[in-house]
Design an enzyme around this catalytic site. Structure first.
Site, PDB file in Angstrom:
ATOM      1  N   PHE A 118     -18.387  12.260  47.364  1.00  0.00           N
ATOM      2  CA  PHE A 118     -17.203  11.872  46.590  1.00  0.00           C
ATOM      3  C   PHE A 118     -16.627  13.115  45.946  1.00  0.00           C
ATOM      4  O   PHE A 118     -17.329  13.841  45.247  1.00  0.00           O
ATOM      5  CB  PHE A 118     -17.557  10.836  45.514  1.00  0.00           C
ATOM      6  CG  PHE A 118     -16.341  10.313  44.799  1.00  0.00           C
ATOM      7  CD1 PHE A 118     -15.550   9.327  45.371  1.00  0.00           C
ATOM      8  CD2 PHE A 118     -15.960  10.832  43.566  1.00  0.00           C
ATOM      9  CE1 PHE A 118     -14.403   8.862  44.732  1.00  0.00           C
ATOM     10  CE2 PHE A 118     -14.812  10.371  42.924  1.00  0.00           C
ATOM     11  CZ  PHE A 118     -14.037   9.381  43.502  1.00  0.00           C
ATOM     12  N   ASP A 203     -19.225  21.285  44.787  1.00  0.00           N
ATOM     13  CA  ASP A 203     -18.581  20.355  43.857  1.00  0.00           C
ATOM     14  C   ASP A 203     -19.600  20.039  42.776  1.00  0.00           C
ATOM     15  O   ASP A 203     -20.522  19.250  42.982  1.00  0.00           O
ATOM     16  CB  ASP A 203     -18.149  19.090  44.615  1.00  0.00           C
ATOM     17  CG  ASP A 203     -17.525  18.052  43.681  1.00  0.00           C
ATOM     18  OD1 ASP A 203     -17.622  18.212  42.452  1.00  0.00           O
ATOM     19  OD2 ASP A 203     -16.948  17.082  44.205  1.00  0.00           O
ATOM     20  N   LYS A 232     -15.563  16.747  34.214  1.00  0.00           N
ATOM     21  CA  LYS A 232     -16.465  15.847  33.490  1.00  0.00           C
ATOM     22  C   LYS A 232     -17.099  16.503  32.250  1.00  0.00           C
ATOM     23  O   LYS A 232     -16.420  16.675  31.246  1.00  0.00           O
ATOM     24  CB  LYS A 232     -17.524  15.307  34.450  1.00  0.00           C
ATOM     25  CG  LYS A 232     -16.961  14.268  35.447  1.00  0.00           C
ATOM     26  CD  LYS A 232     -18.077  13.561  36.174  1.00  0.00           C
ATOM     27  CE  LYS A 232     -17.580  12.554  37.208  1.00  0.00           C
ATOM     28  NZ  LYS A 232     -17.203  11.261  36.696  1.00  0.00           N
TER      29      LYS A 232
END
Ligand SMILES: Cc1ncc(COP(=O)(O)O)c(C=O)c1O
Length: 385
Positions: A118, A203, A232
């Protein structure tokens, strides 16, 4: 009753009805220092009196300080700021294509990603992500992207060629089930990328900023990427994203080739700078490892009694408890049982209960969360019959 949180402090949340929750979700691995950490409230309110926004036509002091600290703490020599994880990966992928275009020509644009990964919700990042359900209905997708099974070195070797500009990998697949990479896979990705003059992108939107027990998970694995995306936990709850890279690679993003009005916003950078100051200390990072042990031991002790999980996996404070054969596809029902016991947890797919609490959560809050999970498991097992 639907919960609408109105206040948070540390690892606790209160909803409109005054119910107090233990938060093991951390806003999906975002509230890295819990809710309303005093140091972050101070950084935000101080900056709010100084300067809110100037746009990307000029820089600002918090952005310069944050970039310098990220460079000092990592492999990177350059930082680009944006506002989310998807934007960070969009920038990383565009940069990899631009770098290959500049150095080798337009034919070198092939991207290799992993199934079940993702990377965000923009069209380029859903297409690069390995979950077809997120692309359905949005065709035509960007082309030149190939997916291989995660941790499969032979498939990676077969997919990458001299037209490949980038391999993109999450060091731990977060949304895909809290599945850690094998070290050999990441080391092979590094070697294969180098052999084909492709860039390696990590990532670290979910694994970064201390969540793995090191500042970034690449440090935990000892494999260094060319481009790293972060978001995040970087902002601890204030929206910010970033890509980190070497100067040579970053040079392909000249003025005008990529940008964002809000990227490097002073408020976001002031908060993120303080997040970095607090997280990147030996005591906070050692604390993540100690809390990992406590939470894993607690989950395993509960599982010895209830026999619901096949395994508990993950790094630092990004943990997944995988449902066993008997409770296949029931992770969401267990999450709901936890909520009824005033514990907030996450799922990652149908089969994994996910935990991403504050990196500075107190031991007492871990124990209280586990006590609530104990009651939730009793309720869940009774419901399932
Ligand atoms: C590994 C990873 N990359 C990218 C993203 C997208 O981040 P955002 O939702 O901030 O766009 C996520 C979000 O869950 C993620 O886990």
């Amino acid at each position: 009753m639907a919960r609408v949180p109105v206040r948070g402090r540390g690892a606790r949340l209160w909803d409109q009805a005054g119910r107090e929750f233990v938060d093991f979700a951390g806003g999906i691995a975002v509230n890295s220092l819990g809710h309303c950490h005093p140091a972050l409230v101070e950084a935000l309110t101080e900056q709010a009196q100084q300067l809110w926004h100037v746009s990307n036509v000029m820089t600002n002091e918090p952005a310069l300080r944050l970039a310098s600290k990220l460079v000092a703490a990592t492999f990177a020599e350059k930082v680009f700021f944006c506002n989310s994880g998807a934007e960070a990966n969009e920038a990383a992928l565009k940069l990899a294509r631009k770098y290959a275009h500049d150095h080798f020509g337009p034919h070198k644009h092939h991207i290799v990603s992993t199934l079940n990964s993702f990377h965000g919700r923009t069209l380029f990042t859903v297409s690069t992500g390995g979950q077809p359900k997120y692309v359905e209905g949005f065709a035509p997708a960007p082309s030149g992207i190939e997916h291989i099974p995660y941790n499969d070195i032979a498939a990676l070797e077969a997919a990458v060629n001299d037209n490949t500009c980038a391999i993109i990998v999450e060091p731990v697949q977060g949304e895909g089930g809290v599945l850690p990479a094998q070290r050999e896979f990441l080391a092979a990705a590094r070697e294969i990328a180098d052999r084909h003059q492709a860039l390696l992108i990590f990532d670290e939107v979910q694994t970064g900023m201390g969540r793995s027990g090191s500042l970034f998970a690449y440090m935990e694995y000892g494999v260094t990427p060319d481009i790293l995306s972060s978001a995040k936990s970087l902002g601890g709850g204030f929206p910010i994203g970033a890509i980190l890279s070497t100067a040579k690679v970053a040079a392909s993003f000249g003025v005008g080739s990529h940008g964002t009005t809000y990227g490097g916003n002073p408020l976001a950078c002031a908060v993120a700078e303080r997040v970095l100051d607090v997280i990147n200390t030996p005591s906070t990072l050692a604390g993540v490892k100690a809390k990992h042990q406590r939470l894993v031991a607690g989950l395993e002790a509960l599982n010895a009694r209830y026999q619901v999980f096949a395994e508990v996996r993950g790094l630092g404070l990004l943990l997944g408890a995988v449902m066993n054969e008997r409770y296949q596809n029931q992770a969401k029902a267990l999450m709901q049982a936890a909520e009824e016991e005033l514990l907030i947890v996450l799922v990652a797919g149908m089969n994994v209960l996910r935990f991403a609490p504050s990196l500075v959560i107190d031991d007492a809050d871990i124990d209280e969360g586990l006590a609530r999970l104990d009651r939730a498991l009793a309720r869940f097992v009774a419901q399932q019959g």
